[in-house]
Design a protein around this motif. Sequence first.
Motif, short mmCIF file in Angstrom:
data_model
loop_
_atom_site.label_atom_id
_atom_site.label_comp_id
_atom_site.label_asym_id
_atom_site.label_seq_id
_atom_site.Cartn_x
_atom_site.Cartn_y
_atom_site.Cartn_z
N VAL A 5 0.83 -1.22 0.00
CA VAL A 5 0.00 0.00 0.00
C VAL A 5 0.86 1.26 0.00
CG1 VAL A 5 -1.79 1.27 1.26
CG2 VAL A 5 -1.80 -1.25 1.25
N PHE A 6 1.89 1.28 0.85
CA PHE A 6 2.64 2.54 1.05
C PHE A 6 3.98 2.61 0.33
CE2 PHE A 6 0.06 2.03 4.96
CZ PHE A 6 -0.73 3.16 4.83
N LEU A 7 4.55 1.48 -0.08
CA LEU A 7 5.90 1.53 -0.64
C LEU A 7 6.01 1.11 -2.11
CD1 LEU A 7 7.94 0.11 2.41
CD2 LEU A 7 7.76 2.49 1.68
N TRP A 8 5.38 0.04 -2.52
CA TRP A 8 5.58 -0.41 -3.91
C TRP A 8 4.27 -0.52 -4.69
CZ3 TRP A 8 7.66 -3.37 0.19
CH2 TRP A 8 6.93 -4.46 0.58
N ASP A 9 3.26 0.13 -4.23
CA ASP A 9 2.01 0.31 -4.98
C ASP A 9 1.47 -1.00 -5.57
OD1 ASP A 9 -0.07 1.86 -5.84
OD2 ASP A 9 0.88 2.38 -7.75
N GLY A 10 1.48 -2.04 -4.78
CA GLY A 10 0.87 -3.31 -5.20
C GLY A 10 1.68 -4.14 -6.16
N ALA A 11 2.94 -3.76 -6.45
CA ALA A 11 3.77 -4.55 -7.37
C ALA A 11 4.04 -5.93 -6.78
CB ALA A 11 5.08 -3.83 -7.65
N VAL A 12 3.78 -6.98 -7.58
CA VAL A 12 3.89 -8.35 -7.07
C VAL A 12 5.32 -8.68 -6.63
CG1 VAL A 12 3.66 -10.79 -7.70
CG2 VAL A 12 1.93 -9.15 -8.44
N ALA A 13 6.30 -8.23 -7.41
CA ALA A 13 7.70 -8.53 -7.09
C ALA A 13 8.07 -8.00 -5.70
CB ALA A 13 8.62 -7.92 -8.15
N GLY A 14 7.61 -6.82 -5.39
CA GLY A 14 7.89 -6.22 -4.07
C GLY A 14 7.31 -7.08 -2.95
N SER A 15 6.08 -7.53 -3.16
CA SER A 15 5.43 -8.35 -2.14
C SER A 15 6.12 -9.70 -1.98
CB SER A 15 3.96 -8.58 -2.51
OG SER A 15 3.24 -7.37 -2.38
N VAL A 16 6.51 -10.30 -3.11
CA VAL A 16 7.19 -11.61 -3.05
C VAL A 16 8.50 -11.48 -2.26
CG1 VAL A 16 8.40 -13.36 -4.43
CG2 VAL A 16 6.14 -12.56 -5.13
N LEU A 17 9.25 -10.42 -2.55
CA LEU A 17 10.51 -10.19 -1.84
C LEU A 17 10.28 -9.98 -0.34
CD1 LEU A 17 12.59 -7.90 -4.25
CD2 LEU A 17 13.20 -10.20 -3.42
N ALA A 18 9.29 -9.14 -0.03
CA ALA A 18 9.02 -8.82 1.39
C ALA A 18 8.54 -10.05 2.15
CB ALA A 18 7.99 -7.70 1.47
N ILE A 19 7.67 -10.83 1.50
CA ILE A 19 7.15 -12.04 2.18
C ILE A 19 8.27 -13.08 2.33
CG2 ILE A 19 5.54 -13.98 1.95
CD1 ILE A 19 3.61 -11.94 0.57
N GLY A 20 9.11 -13.19 1.30
CA GLY A 20 10.26 -14.10 1.38
C GLY A 20 11.20 -13.71 2.51
N LEU A 21 11.47 -12.41 2.59
CA LEU A 21 12.34 -11.91 3.66
C LEU A 21 11.72 -12.20 5.03
CD1 LEU A 21 14.84 -10.23 4.54
CD2 LEU A 21 13.38 -8.19 4.39
N ASN A 22 10.43 -11.95 5.15
CA ASN A 22 9.72 -12.18 6.41
C ASN A 22 9.78 -13.66 6.81
OD1 ASN A 22 6.40 -12.54 7.49
ND2 ASN A 22 7.93 -11.39 8.63
N THR A 23 9.62 -14.53 5.83
CA THR A 23 9.66 -15.98 6.12
C THR A 23 11.06 -16.39 6.58
OG1 THR A 23 7.98 -16.31 4.43
CG2 THR A 23 9.17 -18.26 5.16
N CYS A 24 12.08 -15.86 5.89
CA CYS A 24 13.46 -16.20 6.28
C CYS A 24 13.77 -15.70 7.69
CB CYS A 24 14.46 -15.59 5.29
SG CYS A 24 14.41 -16.40 3.68
N VAL A 25 13.35 -14.48 7.98
CA VAL A 25 13.58 -13.94 9.32
C VAL A 25 12.80 -14.75 10.36
CG1 VAL A 25 13.28 -11.91 10.81
CG2 VAL A 25 14.13 -11.63 8.49
N GLY A 26 11.62 -15.22 9.96
CA GLY A 26 10.81 -16.07 10.84
C GLY A 26 11.56 -17.36 11.18
N ALA A 27 12.24 -17.93 10.18
CA ALA A 27 13.03 -19.14 10.42
C ALA A 27 14.16 -18.84 11.41
CB ALA A 27 13.60 -19.67 9.11
#
Lengths: 65, 140
Positions: B41-63
């Motif tokens: 919403v606030f940083l990459w205006d719904g771009a899928v690549a941005g979300s994939v990267l952010a979710i991937g990063l979040n999952t890795c940090v979760g591990a």
Amino acid sequence: MKNRLRELRAEKGWTQADLALELDVSRQTINAIETGKFDPSLPLAFKAARIFGLTIEEIFRDEPT
Amino acid sequence: MRNSSAEKTPWVRQQLVNRNRLAVWTAAYVLTMALASFGPVFLWDGAVAGSVLAIGLNTCVGAGMIWANIRNLLGLDEMQQRLQLEAMGISLGVGLVAGLSYENLDISNVIVSHAQISWLVMLMGVTYLATTLLRARAYQ
């Protein structure tokens, strides 16, 4: 299980925190053992026995608290 | 004889290291979760690549957070480990039973809104916290 940990600790003039440091456990764990709310594992009981120079049987007794 | 007020044993120092490491990983997880949630919403205006990267990063940090939590649990003494085991067992049970009941309420249209996993996460968090405090008190 009953134990003489409090009595033995008092004889040496140690606080619960002092004994906790010797046994590598928290002060809360020492308190729980002394009050009979937690029974230590065999390795911890052996460690306590070593510190006081006694056998496990001389510190711990298999009786309801 | 050790002076408890002045000395920290290797075990005590390791506990502090483990706790601080878990705090850092947890904070990183929360931040990357916020990034994955609000980024579109606030940083990459719904771009899928941005979300994939952010979710991937979040999952890795979760591990990483899971690893830090395991290290922290293994570093606790035996009574602390038992206390944590009790809290985890009760939280898991409450989460399972309440979660399935909540889902059934949604499926059978007893509740108007859709079941949200965030409610389950909050319930399990509160249960874990309350159980830890209550069990710690019971051992004192």
